[in-house]
Design an enzyme around this catalytic site. Structure first.
Site, PDB file in Angstrom:
ATOM      1  CG  ASP A   1      -2.096  -0.877   1.308  1.00 16.08           C
ATOM      2  OD1 ASP A   1      -2.281  -1.639   0.101  1.00 16.08           O
ATOM      3  OD2 ASP A   1      -2.458  -1.623   2.292  1.00 16.08           O
TER       4      ASP A   1
ATOM      5  CG  ASP B   1     -11.705  -3.404  -0.640  1.00 17.38           C
ATOM      6  OD1 ASP B   1     -10.846  -4.066  -0.964  1.00 17.38           O
ATOM      7  OD2 ASP B   1     -11.282  -2.055  -0.773  1.00 17.38           O
TER       8      ASP B   1
END
Length: 250
Positions: free
Chosen positions: A11, A130
């Site tokens: 990330d 997600d």
């Protein structure tokens, strides 16, 4: 049988690799180019880089970063974060990325998947999804898992494939960063789709990864914390998976 893939996830925020729990409490863990090179040397099959800030300035910075990554590593890597147009995807692919992920923008405008697949091919498009469990329903979320939508995981995953996504990267937001294991029953259902499934969210032990690649039917396991903090080195992980009879590239 095709070899199962091990994929470190990085990330990226403000040009640095960060990690947290449920995308919160982020800590810097290293330079993304150096970490990527390290994981490639250790035997990672692919890498995923996600620009989790994705401001307009961040996108430009991220494109420059993708160019540096492509010059340094020799394994496939996927990039995502803030991709909301064919042009966004094209810029990152031209910078050297092998695939792009689309998430929030695709939920808002599903035709984005069709458009990128039509321009570059399904093999370049990864639908990142997600979701959280809410009252027994797996609710698709956007913006790093912070905004619930009216979409349901399995219905949306099927639509993504029908629109041209060549892979599904599913992150269980209830498990992300917890190191308590993957929800294998969810991945087993997703594995019924005719595209590879990448499992994300919850890896804490070799056994967790072995389980999602077998009982969960996933084609690849994506993890961050266990690699960033050297809790399970990639060579060790692959040796243990191989001993368990799981096909991996050693």
């Amino acid at each position: 049988m095709l070899a199962k893939r091990i994929i470190p996830c990085l990330d990226i925020r403000d040009g640095q690799t960060v990690k947290g729990i449920h995308f919160e409490g982020l800590r810097r863990v290293g330079d993304p180019v150096e970490l990527g090179a390290k994981y490639a040397a250790q035997g990672a099959d692919e890498l995923v880089y996600l620009d989790i800030s994705a401001t307009q300035q961040g996108r430009r910075t991220f494109t420059d970063l993708v160019t540096r990554i492509a010059a340094r590593i020799d394994i496939p890597f996927t990039v995502g974060g803030g991709i909301s147009s064919v042009e966004d995807a094209g810029r990152l692919l031209e910078a050297g990325a092998d695939k792009v992920t689309v998430n929030s923008a695709a939920v808002r405008n599903p035709a984005l998947i069709d458009a990128i697949a039509a321009r570059y091919g399904s093999q370049f498009v990864v639908a990142a999804i997600d979701a959280r469990l809410v009252d027994g329903r797996r609710v698709v979320t956007t913006h790093g898992g912070t905004r619930p939508t009216d979409r349901e995981l399995f219905t949306w995953a099927r639509e993504c494939v029908e629109r041209g996504a060549g892979e599904i990267l599913f992150t269980s937001m209830d498990h992300d960063g917890t190191k308590n294991g993957y929800p294998c029953e969810v991945f087993a259902r997703l594995a019924e789709l005719p595209v590879p499934i990448i499992a994300s969210g919850g890896a804490g032990t070799v056994a967790h990864i072995a389980e999602v690649l077998t009982r969960g039917g996933a084609d690849a396991a994506l993890a961050a914390s266990i690699f960033h903090y050297d809790e399970i080195p990639i060579p060790t992980l692959k040796r243990e998976l191989h001993r368990a009879g799981i096909p991996v590239r050693l």
